[in-house]
Design a protein around this motif. Structure first.
Motif, mmCIF file in Angstrom:
data_model
loop_
_atom_site.group_PDB
_atom_site.id
_atom_site.type_symbol
_atom_site.label_atom_id
_atom_site.label_comp_id
_atom_site.label_asym_id
_atom_site.label_seq_id
_atom_site.Cartn_x
_atom_site.Cartn_y
_atom_site.Cartn_z
ATOM 1 N N PRO A 91 55.900 120.753 64.694
ATOM 2 C CA PRO A 91 55.230 120.846 63.393
ATOM 3 C C PRO A 91 53.912 120.075 63.362
ATOM 4 O O PRO A 91 52.981 120.470 62.651
ATOM 5 C CB PRO A 91 56.254 120.251 62.419
ATOM 6 C CG PRO A 91 57.177 119.434 63.249
ATOM 7 C CD PRO A 91 57.244 120.120 64.577
ATOM 8 N N VAL A 92 53.813 118.999 64.141
ATOM 9 C CA VAL A 92 52.559 118.249 64.182
ATOM 10 C C VAL A 92 51.472 119.097 64.823
ATOM 11 O O VAL A 92 50.347 119.204 64.311
ATOM 12 C CB VAL A 92 52.742 116.931 64.964
ATOM 13 C CG1 VAL A 92 51.407 116.204 65.099
ATOM 14 C CG2 VAL A 92 53.763 116.039 64.269
ATOM 15 N N ALA A 93 51.799 119.705 65.968
ATOM 16 C CA ALA A 93 50.823 120.551 66.657
ATOM 17 C C ALA A 93 50.435 121.758 65.801
ATOM 18 O O ALA A 93 49.269 122.135 65.727
ATOM 19 C CB ALA A 93 51.392 121.019 67.998
ATOM 20 N N SER A 94 51.424 122.353 65.137
ATOM 21 C CA SER A 94 51.144 123.520 64.296
ATOM 22 C C SER A 94 50.256 123.151 63.110
ATOM 23 O O SER A 94 49.327 123.875 62.766
ATOM 24 C CB SER A 94 52.459 124.132 63.796
ATOM 25 O OG SER A 94 52.217 125.251 62.976
ATOM 26 N N ALA A 95 50.552 121.990 62.490
ATOM 27 C CA ALA A 95 49.742 121.551 61.349
ATOM 28 C C ALA A 95 48.294 121.319 61.759
ATOM 29 O O ALA A 95 47.351 121.701 61.060
ATOM 30 C CB ALA A 95 50.342 120.282 60.744
ATOM 31 N N TRP A 96 48.118 120.671 62.935
ATOM 32 C CA TRP A 96 46.751 120.439 63.428
ATOM 33 C C TRP A 96 46.059 121.770 63.718
ATOM 34 O O TRP A 96 44.895 121.968 63.375
ATOM 35 C CB TRP A 96 46.792 119.579 64.687
ATOM 36 C CG TRP A 96 45.429 119.409 65.320
ATOM 37 C CD1 TRP A 96 44.898 120.157 66.325
ATOM 38 C CD2 TRP A 96 44.423 118.462 64.951
ATOM 39 N NE1 TRP A 96 43.626 119.727 66.624
ATOM 40 C CE2 TRP A 96 43.313 118.683 65.795
ATOM 41 C CE3 TRP A 96 44.376 117.442 64.000
ATOM 42 C CZ2 TRP A 96 42.157 117.925 65.706
ATOM 43 C CZ3 TRP A 96 43.218 116.687 63.918
ATOM 44 C CH2 TRP A 96 42.121 116.929 64.754
ATOM 45 N N HIS A 97 46.781 122.672 64.366
ATOM 46 C CA HIS A 97 46.213 123.985 64.706
ATOM 47 C C HIS A 97 45.767 124.730 63.462
ATOM 48 O O HIS A 97 44.641 125.238 63.392
ATOM 49 C CB HIS A 97 47.257 124.801 65.474
ATOM 50 C CG HIS A 97 46.901 126.237 65.639
ATOM 51 N ND1 HIS A 97 47.601 127.257 65.034
ATOM 52 C CD2 HIS A 97 45.882 126.845 66.310
ATOM 53 C CE1 HIS A 97 47.063 128.421 65.348
ATOM 54 N NE2 HIS A 97 46.020 128.195 66.124
#
Length: 275
Positions: A91-97
């Motif tokens: 979820p961290v990577a997705s939020a940043w993306h």
């Protein structure tokens, strides 16, 4: 890295970028065709902005994924812990993306005098993006792990500069086990060694290998070629460029590769031979 490892890294990077470029073109052209077939009016420029903004956002995350894969792995951590950490990273990577992607699209649309709306006609756009990002995140994590494994097994033992025909076994080596891999490391390629719980981290040529051993045991095996500068740190004498001592008696050791290590005044006298 050695010359062979640099070549392998260049090949892996070129292959990754080529495949990703092909996939990006395929996604963009497929989206354009699908929208046209559905009767949705959308310009090619907009579709390509969508694709390229997503690509740039993912590229910005790749260094962090690479760093995490290199450090969050067995045997340093158990498989269940590793899986849990990377699951939290999704979820961290997705939020940043998504966040960076939206910013880039707003900037691109604004440069054309238009406005961008992320929500569109999707009922739950963030959940929709998270589902898509999960596959990409797992692919990138797997590719990073595979690339690091290949680099760890490729040309690890360079030939001697003074004798190009010499084999690695012609020089003093340190045998270590990193996970399921056994390495014979020429001592001259090791820069410094740090204690890490029941393991030691061996820093060499920009890489870090994990070895199950005590720092004292490794120090005994290496002999006078290395000096202890801290209770948890050894440094190769020939890798030292300078030593700076502060008023307390503690000191900082600068290595030829630019690394700076802190030393304790308790071990100051062990560096006498290196200055």
């Amino acid at each position: 890295m050695s010359g062979g490892q640099r070549k392998l890294a260049a090949v892996l990077l070129a292959g990754f970028l080529f495949i990703w470029g092909v996939v990006t073109i395929g996604n963009a052209e497929s989206t354009i065709s699908d929208l046209a077939a559905a009767g949705v009016r959308e310009t090619r420029t907009h579709v390509w902005i969508w694709e390229l903004s997503s690509v740039v956002a993912w590229l910005s995350i790749m260094p962090l994924i690479w760093w995490c894969v290199a450090r969050v792995r067995p045997p340093r951590m158990g498989w269940s812990v590793v899986a849990f950490i990377f699951l939290l990273g999704l979820p961290v990577a997705s939020a940043w993306h998504v966040a960076l992607m939206i910013v880039l699209r707003h900037l691109a649309y604004g440069a054309m005098g238009e406005g961008y709306h992320f929500v569109g006609s999707i009922a739950h756009p963030y959940l929709y993006e998270l589902r898509k990002d999960a596959a990409t995140y797992l692919q990138f994590t797997g590719l990073a792990a595979l690339a690091q494994w290949l680099l760890a097994h490729g040309d690890l033992l360079p030939k001697s500069e003074s004798n190009p025909t010499a084999t690695p076994l012609d020089r003093p080596t340190l045998t270590i086990v990193d996970g399921t891999t056994r390495h014979l490391l020429p001592i001259g390629t090791i820069d410094h060694i740090c204690a890490a719980g029941n393991y030691v981290e061996i820093h060499m040529e920009g890489r870090v290998l994990l070895h199950r051993a005590t720092l004292t045991g490794v120090e005994t095996e290496l002999g006078d070629a290395f000096a202890r500068i801290h209770r948890s740190r050894l440094v190769r004498r020939d890798a030292i460029r300078s030593v700076q001592t502060d008023r307390s008696g503690d000191f900082a050791v600068s290595l030829v590769d630019g690394t700076v290590l802190s030393g304790s005044r308790r071990y100051r006298d062990q560096l006498t031979r290196s200055e």
